[in-house]
Motif scaffolding. Structure first.
Motif, PDB file in Angstrom:
ATOM      1  N   ASN A 167       0.818  -1.206   0.000  1.00  0.00           N
ATOM      2  CA  ASN A 167       0.000   0.000   0.000  1.00  0.00           C
ATOM      3  C   ASN A 167       0.854   1.258   0.000  1.00  0.00           C
ATOM      4  O   ASN A 167       1.861   1.341   0.708  1.00  0.00           O
ATOM      5  N   THR A 168       0.413   2.250  -0.774  1.00  0.00           N
ATOM      6  CA  THR A 168       1.114   3.524  -0.837  1.00  0.00           C
ATOM      7  C   THR A 168       0.331   4.602  -0.102  1.00  0.00           C
ATOM      8  O   THR A 168      -0.802   4.399   0.330  1.00  0.00           O
ATOM      9  N   SER A 169       0.956   5.775  -0.014  1.00  0.00           N
ATOM     10  CA  SER A 169       0.263   6.956   0.479  1.00  0.00           C
ATOM     11  C   SER A 169      -0.896   7.292  -0.447  1.00  0.00           C
ATOM     12  O   SER A 169      -0.878   6.979  -1.644  1.00  0.00           O
ATOM     13  N   GLU A 213       9.692 -14.480   1.903  1.00  0.00           N
ATOM     14  CA  GLU A 213       9.755 -13.147   1.310  1.00  0.00           C
ATOM     15  C   GLU A 213       9.289 -12.147   2.363  1.00  0.00           C
ATOM     16  O   GLU A 213       8.147 -12.194   2.816  1.00  0.00           O
ATOM     17  N   THR A 214      10.178 -11.233   2.758  1.00  0.00           N
ATOM     18  CA  THR A 214       9.849 -10.194   3.721  1.00  0.00           C
ATOM     19  C   THR A 214       9.879  -8.848   3.010  1.00  0.00           C
ATOM     20  O   THR A 214      10.892  -8.486   2.398  1.00  0.00           O
ATOM     21  N   LYS A 215       8.763  -8.088   3.088  1.00  0.00           N
ATOM     22  CA  LYS A 215       8.651  -6.826   2.346  1.00  0.00           C
ATOM     23  C   LYS A 215       8.268  -5.696   3.299  1.00  0.00           C
ATOM     24  O   LYS A 215       7.506  -5.898   4.249  1.00  0.00           O
ATOM     25  N   PHE A 216       8.800  -4.516   2.979  1.00  0.00           N
ATOM     26  CA  PHE A 216       8.520  -3.331   3.792  1.00  0.00           C
ATOM     27  C   PHE A 216       8.388  -2.119   2.868  1.00  0.00           C
ATOM     28  O   PHE A 216       9.125  -1.992   1.880  1.00  0.00           O
ATOM     29  N   LEU A 217       7.436  -1.248   3.178  1.00  0.00           N
ATOM     30  CA  LEU A 217       7.302  -0.001   2.424  1.00  0.00           C
ATOM     31  C   LEU A 217       6.857   1.119   3.359  1.00  0.00           C
ATOM     32  O   LEU A 217       5.853   0.991   4.072  1.00  0.00           O
ATOM     33  N   SER A 218       7.620   2.191   3.340  1.00  0.00           N
ATOM     34  CA  SER A 218       7.214   3.438   3.995  1.00  0.00           C
ATOM     35  C   SER A 218       6.898   4.433   2.890  1.00  0.00           C
ATOM     36  O   SER A 218       7.766   4.767   2.079  1.00  0.00           O
ATOM     37  N   SER A 219       5.648   4.885   2.850  1.00  0.00           N
ATOM     38  CA  SER A 219       5.194   5.801   1.801  1.00  0.00           C
ATOM     39  C   SER A 219       4.603   7.037   2.463  1.00  0.00           C
ATOM     40  O   SER A 219       3.589   6.950   3.162  1.00  0.00           O
ATOM     41  N   GLN A 252      -5.833  23.332   0.988  1.00  0.00           N
ATOM     42  CA  GLN A 252      -5.225  22.354   1.884  1.00  0.00           C
ATOM     43  C   GLN A 252      -3.740  22.691   2.029  1.00  0.00           C
ATOM     44  O   GLN A 252      -2.994  22.626   1.054  1.00  0.00           O
ATOM     45  N   THR A 253      -3.298  23.024   3.249  1.00  0.00           N
ATOM     46  CA  THR A 253      -1.917  23.458   3.429  1.00  0.00           C
ATOM     47  C   THR A 253      -1.538  23.516   4.892  1.00  0.00           C
ATOM     48  O   THR A 253      -2.218  24.195   5.660  1.00  0.00           O
ATOM     49  N   PRO A 254      -0.435  22.880   5.310  1.00  0.00           N
ATOM     50  CA  PRO A 254       0.141  21.700   4.671  1.00  0.00           C
ATOM     51  C   PRO A 254      -0.568  20.451   5.177  1.00  0.00           C
ATOM     52  O   PRO A 254      -1.228  20.500   6.210  1.00  0.00           O
ATOM     53  N   GLU A 255      -0.402  19.331   4.481  1.00  0.00           N
ATOM     54  CA  GLU A 255      -1.025  18.076   4.905  1.00  0.00           C
ATOM     55  C   GLU A 255      -0.071  16.909   4.622  1.00  0.00           C
ATOM     56  O   GLU A 255       0.720  16.968   3.677  1.00  0.00           O
ATOM     57  N   THR A 256      -0.188  15.885   5.448  1.00  0.00           N
ATOM     58  CA  THR A 256       0.666  14.701   5.303  1.00  0.00           C
ATOM     59  C   THR A 256      -0.201  13.448   5.273  1.00  0.00           C
ATOM     60  O   THR A 256      -1.152  13.317   6.040  1.00  0.00           O
ATOM     61  N   PHE A 257       0.167  12.521   4.379  1.00  0.00           N
ATOM     62  CA  PHE A 257      -0.530  11.243   4.246  1.00  0.00           C
ATOM     63  C   PHE A 257       0.519  10.135   4.255  1.00  0.00           C
ATOM     64  O   PHE A 257       1.393  10.094   3.397  1.00  0.00           O
ATOM     65  N   GLY A 258       0.448   9.249   5.230  1.00  0.00           N
ATOM     66  CA  GLY A 258       1.471   8.223   5.342  1.00  0.00           C
ATOM     67  C   GLY A 258       0.913   6.826   5.394  1.00  0.00           C
ATOM     68  O   GLY A 258      -0.220   6.602   5.833  1.00  0.00           O
ATOM     69  N   ASN A 259       1.713   5.870   4.940  1.00  0.00           N
ATOM     70  CA  ASN A 259       1.337   4.457   5.038  1.00  0.00           C
ATOM     71  C   ASN A 259       2.610   3.639   5.244  1.00  0.00           C
ATOM     72  O   ASN A 259       3.589   3.795   4.505  1.00  0.00           O
ATOM     73  N   THR A 260       2.582   2.794   6.253  1.00  0.00           N
ATOM     74  CA  THR A 260       3.703   1.898   6.529  1.00  0.00           C
ATOM     75  C   THR A 260       3.183   0.469   6.517  1.00  0.00           C
ATOM     76  O   THR A 260       2.187   0.164   7.173  1.00  0.00           O
ATOM     77  N   GLU A 261       3.855  -0.397   5.775  1.00  0.00           N
ATOM     78  CA  GLU A 261       3.400  -1.787   5.686  1.00  0.00           C
ATOM     79  C   GLU A 261       4.577  -2.733   5.808  1.00  0.00           C
ATOM     80  O   GLU A 261       5.641  -2.521   5.210  1.00  0.00           O
TER      81      GLU A 261
END
Length: 795
Positions: A209-211, A398-404, A431-440
């Motif tokens: 999954n991404t931001s 298989e080990t996978k990691f994503l910081s988006s 919209q100012t400023p804003e952050t959208f994060g996803n860690t999997e």
């Protein structure tokens, strides 16, 4: 001379040019009469076991074939001299072997040994092999080593060969090659699409999954995979999926040889793009590999105002630590700056508007009704890592990691809200400023083993996903009321800022966590008959939305929810590896937050479920020259919510999407490649509020069709010269859910001319050659006829 006259003249001249070039291609197709020979050999794995169904092809030429059950292959009528054959197999590294072909003789080469590699199809350049657009074999689709004909789920793959021929610059150009897919647009730069009547504006990145904010540049892409239907078993119920399907961006990965290319594309509306793709081994053993993709592009607009800019820096590194252990790291740093305006028609305005179709509106197609002050400046930082470990001959890890992490430095978005045929409000979203994060973090174990006489290919997976956002926005800010036919007051950022602070920004923070366990097993009862049995369990939790201004969470919004997603698939191959008859039952879900069900009373809601029944046929026949899929599906959505007459939430809504799809990918003669598709879809609310029941979903056309056909000369002095032509048809759909205003149908015609040589490639592309006026799902006018020219140098 008027602009319209000039544009029509360009269109006519361009069409004549393409037709003339196409008619004269055969004049250059003079094949040299040289002697021929035959190459034969066997492909094995590191343990000495023959590998079946492995593609063996000439790196330069029009010959390819697959290995048989004993790993043996044969290439006939190969031109005498030194040639290079490329071997690629599902789950293995790619191998290149030089062979000296002697006229009239059969050359038996030493056994070719392939090493295992989960990224097996990430860099293969068999540009003249058979049916080059039909490369569907990839483990990332099912996270299992199964072929397309063994998979009971329908999927489509658009790879770099097709993207290169079509001079793809935006993700929407890729989506148009998928049967039933209709591009849409997200304000956050996350371009998306509608599949099987369901909209999705966020894709997966290398299976994770991404931001929500992802202004991707296509320069980093190896391919995009489109899985049709609810896919909750593998991907859960997150915002990156929909009941119509999920799509996965696969980025370019390192390979063992030094190579790369630099390119430039320029074109209409001041378009300019520079790209570089460099790959190199970092040590003499070629166990440490690095690939770097960078690109920068900018563009004006066909309208009186508007621009778009995008820059990306994307290195990819891999290290084969031992023959069992491999480490990989991928980074994607993208920045984007652009303008956008959309159109809205409130239900209250329909009584005051006579038009019932975009083509009948009095809006000037080439007028933005805003200016370049209304822009967005956004970015994303993606960092992914993967560890592959061979536990035994039967099991792999298989080990996978994503910081988006995506963000808006600022986002100003204008909507032209029509009030009458001549008047509208210009409405701002700030919209100012804003952050959208996803860690999997994801852990997969895959096995290939037998229990008795039954072959099992099993996936056992664990997944942790954390999604969060920090928002700060003002919405529905009326800037002014305008007469759409009169000169306009300019937008002013300072005035927007002042109005925003007067109305007040709303700041919120939301965080969710999901823990998942999933199991999938493909069981071969016989070589021809197999079943896929899968199940996923998701545990979703959130404290709800936090309001910094008050220091508290929203009323009764915290909740936990457990969801199940089963999947059953059956495959029967009356002709093994040629014809597959399949059927599936699949499930997807969406977790729903508590809603107000009566005065002041909030209630926890059940997950919304989408269940699909599907059946069809897949073909891979005539030595891979014809690949086809035909399917019929029925998707039932339950536990949907809607508002009753008192404006309270009711959860007994249902929805049905049904239809059929056809995809054909063929290479009938050497040099000619065709990809085509057709889809029919009906998507309606079967139980909903009085205003919605029986209505079709917005931006959900019933009929779509796509085709791209290209021919490349494979011999003679003009070898590498090619021509491609294709188009899309999208039927009428509704712009809004009341089914009152029409989003009109459109037909696109595109064509390309290219000259591909070992050291360079020259391309000329014409888009929308019919100069069609059409709008996307948000009411944004799309580009008229435009021309692109590019050159790429290879090394």
């Amino acid at each position: 001379m008027s602009y319209v006259f000039i544009r029509k003249s360009i269109k006519i001249s361009f069409l004549k040019c393409f037709l003339l070039l196409f008619a004269t291609l055969s004049m250059f197709n003079s094949y040299s009469q040289t002697a021929k020979g035959t190459i034969t050999g066997i492909v094995k794995d590191a343990a000495g076991k023959p590998i079946e169904y492995t593609l063996v092809a000439l790196k330069k030429g029009n010959k390819s074939n697959y290995t048989d059950d004993n790993g043996k292959f044969i290439l006939k009528n190969v031109t005498a001299g030194n040639v290079v054959i490329v071997v690629q197999g599902l789950g293995y590294t790619t191998s290149e072997t030089s062979v000296e072909v002697i006229s009239g003789e059969t050359i038996t080469i030493p056994d070719i040994v392939l090493s295992e590699d989960v990224n097996q199809l990430d860099e293969v350049n068999i540009v003249s092999g058979q049916n080059k657009f039909a490369r569907k074999e990839t483990q990332s689709i099912a996270r299992l080593p199964i072929k397309n004909l063994e998979n009971p789920q329908v999927y489509n793959v658009v790879g770099k060969d097709l993207m290169m021929e079509q001079v793809v610059l935006e993700r929407t150009d890729v989506y148009r090659n998928v049967p039933g897919a209709v591009p849409n647009y997200s304000a956050g730069g996350s371009q998306g699409l509608t599949m099987r009547g369901f909209s999705n504006t966020s894709g997966m990145l290398n299976g994770l999954n991404t931001s929500a904010v992802y202004p991707m540049n296509t320069a980093i892409l190896e391919r995009i995979e489109f899985l049709k239907g609810p896919s909750g078993t593998l991907y859960g119920g997150n915002r990156n999926t929909s009941f119509g399907g999920v799509y996965n961006y696969v980025t370019k990965k390192p390979y063992q040889n030094f190579g790369g290319e630099v390119g430039y594309v320029g074109g209409s509306f001041n378009f300019s793009r520079v790209t570089a793709d460099v790959n190199t081994p970092l040590n003499k053993e070629k166990t440490a590999l690095l690939r770097l993709n960078v690109a920068g592009q900018s563009e004006g607009s066909f309208q009186d105002q508007g621009f778009a800019k995008n820059y990306v820096f994307a290195p990819s590194f891999s290290y084969q630590v031992t023959d069992r252990l491999k480490l990989s790291v991928d980074v994607d740093i993208t920045r984007s700056n652009y303008t956008m305006t959309t159109v809205a028609i409130p239900a209250s305005s329909f009584a005051n508007i006579t038009a019932r179709n975009f083509k009948d509106l009095k809006l000037d197609y080439e007028r933005s009704y805003a200016n370049n002050d209304v822009d967005a400046e956004i970015g994303v930082n993606n960092v992914g890592a993967q560890i592959d470990y061979k536990i035994s001959d039967q099991w792999k890890s298989e080990t996978k990691f994503l910081s988006s992490v995506g963000y808006y430095k600022h986002l100003l978005w204008m909507t032209l809200t029509l009030l009458t045929d001549e008047t509208a409000n210009r409405v701002i979203r700030n919209q100012t400023p804003e952050t959208f994060g996803n860690t999997e973090l994801q852990q997969n174990f895959t096995g290939d083993f037998k229990i008795g006489s039954f072959r099992n290919r099993m996936l056992i997976g664990l997944d942790y996903n954390k999604n969060y956002n920090e928002l700060n926005r003002v919405v529905n800010l009326i800037y002014d009321k305008i007469d759409i036919n009169q000169p306009l007051n300019d937008f002013n950022k300072e005035k927007i800022k002042d109005l925003s602070y007067q109305k007040g920004f709303a700041a919120t923070t939301t965080e969710t966590e999901t823990y998942s366990l999933y199991v999938s097993d493909v069981i071969n009862f016989t070589p021809s008959l197999m079943a896929m049995l899968s199940l996923r369990v998701d545990r979703f939790s959130t404290k709800g939305t936090y309001y910094p201004a008050t220091g508290i969470y929203g009323v009764n919004e915290a909740y936990n929810q457990t969801s199940l997603a089963p999947k059953i698939g059956l495959v029967y191959q009356p002709v093994i590896d040629k014809v597959s008859i399949f059927a599936n039952y699949m499930n997807g879900f969406v977790n729903l937050a508590p809603q107000e069900v009566s005065d002041g009373v909030f209630s926890k809601l059940k997950p919304q479920y989408g269940t699909q029944w599907e059946g069809g046929v897949k073909l891979d026949v005539i030595q891979n020259k014809l690949n086809a899929t035909v399917s019929y599906y029925n998707i039932e959505v339950t536990n949907s919510t809607y508002k009753d007459a008192a404006n309270y939430t009711v959860q007994d809504g249902t929805q049905r999407s049904k239809g059929f799809e056809v995809e054909i990918i063929t290479n009938p003669v050497p040099g000619l490649n065709i990809v085509a598709g057709y889809a029919y879809n009906e998507n309606e609310y079967t139980n909903a509020s009085t205003a919605l029941e029986g209505k079709s979903l917005a931006a959900s056309p019933k009929n779509t069709a796509n085709i791209w056909a290209s021919y490349t000369l494979t011999g003679g002095k003009s070898k590498g010269l090619g021509f491609g032509v294709g188009g899309n048809y999208v039927s009428d759909s509704w712009f809004e859910t009341s089914n009152t205003f029409v989003l009109p149908s459109y037909t696109l015609l595109n064509a390309a001319l290219f000259y591909d040589q070992p050291k360079y490639r020259i391309s000329l592309k014409g888009n929308n050659l019919l100069d069609e006026q059409y709008w996307n799902a948000t009411g944004m006018p799309q580009k008229p006829i435009n021309i692109l020219a590019g050159i790429t140098f290879k090394f």
